[in-house]
Motif scaffolding. Structure first.
Motif, short mmCIF file in Angstrom:
data_model
loop_
_atom_site.label_atom_id
_atom_site.label_comp_id
_atom_site.label_asym_id
_atom_site.label_seq_id
_atom_site.Cartn_x
_atom_site.Cartn_y
_atom_site.Cartn_z
N VAL A 218 0.82 -1.21 0.00
CA VAL A 218 0.00 0.00 0.00
C VAL A 218 0.86 1.27 0.00
O VAL A 218 0.79 2.08 -0.92
CB VAL A 218 -0.96 0.03 1.21
CG1 VAL A 218 -1.84 1.27 1.18
CG2 VAL A 218 -1.84 -1.23 1.21
N ALA A 219 1.71 1.41 1.02
CA ALA A 219 2.41 2.70 1.18
C ALA A 219 3.39 2.95 0.03
O ALA A 219 3.37 4.01 -0.58
CB ALA A 219 3.13 2.73 2.52
N ILE A 220 4.23 1.97 -0.28
CA ILE A 220 5.24 2.19 -1.31
C ILE A 220 4.60 2.38 -2.69
O ILE A 220 4.96 3.33 -3.40
CB ILE A 220 6.31 1.08 -1.29
CG1 ILE A 220 7.15 1.24 -0.02
CG2 ILE A 220 7.19 1.13 -2.54
CD1 ILE A 220 8.21 0.19 0.17
N PRO A 221 3.65 1.52 -3.10
CA PRO A 221 3.04 1.79 -4.41
C PRO A 221 2.41 3.17 -4.51
O PRO A 221 2.49 3.82 -5.54
CB PRO A 221 1.97 0.70 -4.52
CG PRO A 221 2.42 -0.39 -3.64
CD PRO A 221 3.16 0.26 -2.51
N LEU A 222 1.81 3.64 -3.42
CA LEU A 222 1.14 4.94 -3.49
C LEU A 222 2.13 6.09 -3.37
O LEU A 222 1.85 7.20 -3.79
CB LEU A 222 0.06 5.04 -2.41
CG LEU A 222 -1.12 4.11 -2.66
CD1 LEU A 222 -2.11 4.16 -1.52
CD2 LEU A 222 -1.82 4.48 -3.97
#
Lengths: 293, 353
Positions: free
Chosen positions: A208-212
């Motif tokens: 979630v965090a890295i892709p976004l």
């Protein structure tokens, strides 16, 4: 009708005119101080070398051919590797910092202020300060000697480690700020949703965090990699004669070696690498049409 | 007896509570958001936590989800009879629908719904089948929607995807945090009924947070009315509406006229239980009555709302069914002296808050 109102009316009728008016000053500036010098250097790179610097008329590709000599390619390769290592190190150090800043409510302004604080001093002065830190009688060695951890000073200055440290230190804020900007827009509910659905902390980071945060990560990586590719001050002061980067080579050709055409050709060699890096980044960024904001 | 049907349902279901709050407190700094709250959640029921913003309803839901932990010595939360203190949300066997839906914007609808299954190592054909089933259950055609991004969906469709994503894991409990806040009125009415039907059909316990009293009345088996970190009343919609315990409940859920009853206690009378008598007309026998003057008559389609100014400059509201009065010459109009009245048994005594 006053002149002012007439101008405003004309702009209202033709929006394109308004856009052009806004773009003109910056555009002219860029043409004069970016495009023209670039073309001059492009011209210089295919001309003959002047005896006391400068160029003499004629067309030749000899300077580009010379740049392909393994001696120079090795310098280019070293530069690419160091710039890439500095980028990765900045990412590993910068992401957690950006995360903490984005997550903090009360201290956000203070933390952002601290990130940009180094810019208050010149890069040259800060790099000199690193010499005092890293040299044999410097802060690190003195402390380790005093603590009895080591008996002899360790060679820190004039090593690849010193250059890398300098690059990472100098460019870290350029990594932190864009990643912070991405993470700040990340809705905390997304991480909570992932948690209810069974994602452990590392999965929440990876899924979630890295892709976004990817737009920020890519922007930050470019902002570190590109100037690191062209840096010469850091390697000059911290790397000594053995750790030449491509920036030092270019600088040398224009100053002591007085070989402007070769210096220009080497610059375009660097530019080619940077262009490839930018294109790869854009491709990475646009690979996913579902990216946020 | 129809309005009381949910009450019977609740009694039937209530034999073993699925979850329990036992004097649970949660403070943020000096603010006590949830204050010694105790209640049971029955297996299979649709429970709404209803209250104005800042009343502690969202914190209560987040405590149940495991995003917040009670204060030290802040009571106990039990799920399935076992203390849930210290258990992460994914160990509580629950699903959640967030106020903003919290769909992953970088993933397709299919990958959003598959997210929880993937975390549980469900793969291949089973994964595909369960994702498709979950989308069908919320009336989304997998063929049409599986590949879309959340940004390409309408508000109602996002809501459905969020539901499918939570329900695909077949949780015991579904937590809904103001799930209908962001969609428009007409669709909201449909979704209210649909959520209610899902609750009945799947047998999953729904715990729903809302500040909208109509929504809570429409959807719930039971409503817990919250105010200032406490539950002030817990009961079926009919119980809450017919027998509000305090002035806050009487005025927050529906509308109430407050009068001084016998012995100085306050009583509440619903506007639709009030009667109005024009000049010279009597009220039915046995009615309590007060004289007043009509301030205004508001036409609302199925109802007429008559605002009456009483002695002491207080206003009360009489709601009359629209049976065509306005087409006839009425004995009253704004400015008329009238009598308002109510049956003594329709006056609900209120407790002190």
């Amino acid at each position: 009708m006053t002149l002012r109102r007439r101008i405003l009316a004309a702009l209202a009728r033709r929006p394109a005119l308004g856009t052009a008016t806004l773009l003109a000053p910056g555009g002219l500036w860029l043409v004069l101080f970016f495009v023209v010098p670039m073309l001059l250097m492009l011209g210089a790179s295919v001309m003959q070398r002047g005896t006391y610097g400068g160029v003499e008329p004629g067309f030749t590709l000899e300077h580009y051919r010379r740049f392909l000599d393994p001696l120079y390619l090795q310098v280019l390769w070293r530069t690419i590797v160091w710039a890439a290592l500095a980028t990765v190190a900045c990412l590993l150090l910068g992401f957690p910092v950006a995360w903490v800043i984005a997550a903090s409510r009360r201290h956000r302004s203070l933390l952002l202020f601290l990130v940009v604080l180094p810019f208050w001093t010149s890069f040259l002065v800060r790099t000199f300060a690193m010499i005092f830190l890293l040299r044999d009688t410097g802060v690190i060695n003195s402390a380790l000697l005093a603590l009895g951890v080591i008996r002899e000073p360790i060679a820190l200055l004039y090593t690849p480690f010193a250059v890398l440290s300098g690059l990472v230190y100098g460019f870290l804020p350029f990594m932190v700020l864009p990643i912070y900007a991405s993470l700040e827009k990340l809705d905390p509910a997304l991480l909570e949703a992932a948690e209810v659905l069974g994602a452990r902390p590392l999965e929440r980071l990876a899924r979630v965090a890295i892709p976004l945060a990817r737009p920020g990560i890519i922007a930050g990586s470019l902002l570190v990699f590109v100037p690191a590719m062209g840096s010469f001050l850091t390697s000059d002061l911290l790397g000594g004669a053995k750790q030449v980067m491509i920036g030092n080579l270019v600088q040398n050709q224009f100053t002591t070696a007085r070989n402007w055409p070769f210096g220009a050709a080497a610059s375009f060699g660097v530019m080619a690498v940077v262009l490839v890096a930018v294109m790869v980044s854009l491709r990475l960024r646009d690979r996913d049409p579902g990216r946020v904001r | 007896m129809l309005p009381y049907a949910p009450a019977r349902r609740y009694l039937r279901l209530n034999s073993v509570p699925l979850a329990q709050f036992l004097r649970v407190s949660k403070s943020f700094g000096a603010i006590r958001a949830v204050d010694a709250v105790s209640f049971d959640i029955a297996r299979g029921e649709f429970l709404s936590l209803l209250g104005p913003s800042g009343c502690g309803k969202t914190t209560t839901l987040r405590l149940l989800a495991g995003f917040e932990e009670p204060d030290d010595d802040g009571g106990d939360i039990r799920i399935g009879g076992i203390s849930a203190i210290g258990k992460r949300p994914y160990d509580r066997n629950l699903g959640m629908v967030f106020q903003s839906y919290a769909l992953f914007p970088h993933l397709s609808v299919e990958r959003n719904v598959a997210f929880g299954l993937e975390r549980r190592r469900v793969r291949g054909a089973e994964l595909t089948r369960r994702v498709a089933d979950a989308l069908l259950a919320v009336q989304l055609d997998p063929k049409e929607f599986a590949g879309r991004r959340p940004a390409e969906l309408s508000g109602g469709q996002r809501q459905r995807v969020a539901l499918a994503r939570a329900l695909v894991l077949e949780p015991e409990m579904l937590l809904l945090d103001e799930p209908l806040g962001a969609i428009d009125e007409k669709l909201r009415r449909d979704m209210q009924l649909e959520l209610r039907q899902l609750n009945r059909k799947l047998g999953i316990t729904f715990v729903h947070v809302t500040h909208d009293q109509d929504e809570a009345l429409t959807m719930s088996d039971r409503i817990a009315v919250m105010h200032r970190g406490r539950i002030v009343q817990l009961g079926t919609p009919a119980e809450i509406y017919e027998h509000p315990r305090t002035r806050f409940v009487a005025t927050f859920i529906g509308e109430s006229n407050l009068f001084d009853g016998e012995g100085g206690a306050r009583v509440a009378v619903r506007p639709e239980r009030m009667a109005l008598a024009g000049p010279g007309e009597p009220l039915p026998d046995g009615y309590r009555s007060l004289p007043g003057t009509i301030d205004d008559v508001i036409y609302q389609g199925e109802m007429l709302r008559v605002l009456v100014r009483l002695e002491g400059n207080r206003q009360c509201v009489v709601a009359l069914r629209n049976d065509g009065q306005l087409a006839r010459p009425l004995p009253w109009a704004p400015g008329s002296a009238v009598l308002v009245g109510w049956k003594p048994e329709d006056a609900r005594p209120l407790e002190e808050e």
